[in-house]
Scaffold this motif. Structure first.
Motif, short mmCIF file in Angstrom:
data_model
loop_
_atom_site.label_atom_id
_atom_site.label_comp_id
_atom_site.label_asym_id
_atom_site.label_seq_id
_atom_site.Cartn_x
_atom_site.Cartn_y
_atom_site.Cartn_z
N GLU A 79 -33.82 -28.44 -41.72
CA GLU A 79 -34.44 -27.21 -41.51
C GLU A 79 -35.33 -27.17 -40.33
N ASP A 80 -34.84 -26.25 -39.17
CA ASP A 80 -35.54 -26.10 -38.04
C ASP A 80 -35.21 -27.69 -37.32
N TYR A 81 -34.25 -28.21 -37.45
CA TYR A 81 -33.76 -29.57 -36.92
C TYR A 81 -34.74 -30.69 -36.90
N SER A 82 -35.64 -30.50 -38.08
CA SER A 82 -36.87 -31.55 -37.96
C SER A 82 -36.75 -32.79 -38.54
N VAL A 130 -32.24 -23.74 -29.71
CA VAL A 130 -33.60 -24.14 -30.21
C VAL A 130 -33.99 -24.65 -28.85
N ALA A 134 -38.80 -28.37 -29.82
CA ALA A 134 -38.31 -28.32 -31.30
C ALA A 134 -37.79 -29.45 -31.79
#
Length: 141
Positions: A79-82, A130, A134
């Motif tokens: 998720e969100d490249y987290s 993104v 991020a």
């Protein structure tokens, strides 16, 4: 009479870069439909200049295997490249089909070089980008 089957060699200077790309990751085909009779495999060399990264993307139904020849890579995902995994020279990685990810060269001074293999071909679906901020720990230079 069956057609004769022989090995097909792609010489280092004949690697093909007309395969699908994503951003500044340069994919060059070695064993692939671009330059051999292969129909179920893509095997090539992928490189990222110092500090560069791919945009978010996935490889459709392809299973992907990678091997780091040189450098320090990171693959962001989730998720969100987290989430991320780090890879160093000699490491292998498996990326599942349809998994959005970002490939990064974590060095700002050294090239990152991978060998990548996927089935059936080098399919790439680029996704919305993104911001660099991020991607935890990433910097261009």
């Amino acid at each position: 009479m069956a057609a004769r089957v022989i090995p097909v060699v792609t010489r280092a200077l004949a690697l093909d870069d007309s395969t699908q790309q994503s951003g500044e990751c340069v994919r060059r085909s070695g064993v692939s439909p671009q330059n051999t009779p292969a129909t179920k495999i893509w095997f090539g060399r992928v490189s990222n200049e110092p500090g560069h990264r791919s945009p978010p993307h996935h490889h459709e139904e392809c299973e992907t295997g990678g091997y780091v020849l040189k450098g320090h890579g990171r693959i962001y995902y989730g998720e969100d490249y987290s989430e991320y995994v780090d890879l160093h020279e000699g490491d292998f990685v498996f990326v599942p089909p349809f998994m959005p990810h970002v490939e990064v060269n974590m060095s700002t001074t050294e090239e990152l070089v991978w060998l990548t293999c996927r089935t059936p071909d080098n399919l790439v679906t680029n996704l919305p980008d993104v911001p660099d901020s991020a991607l935890e720990g990433y910097r261009r230079a």
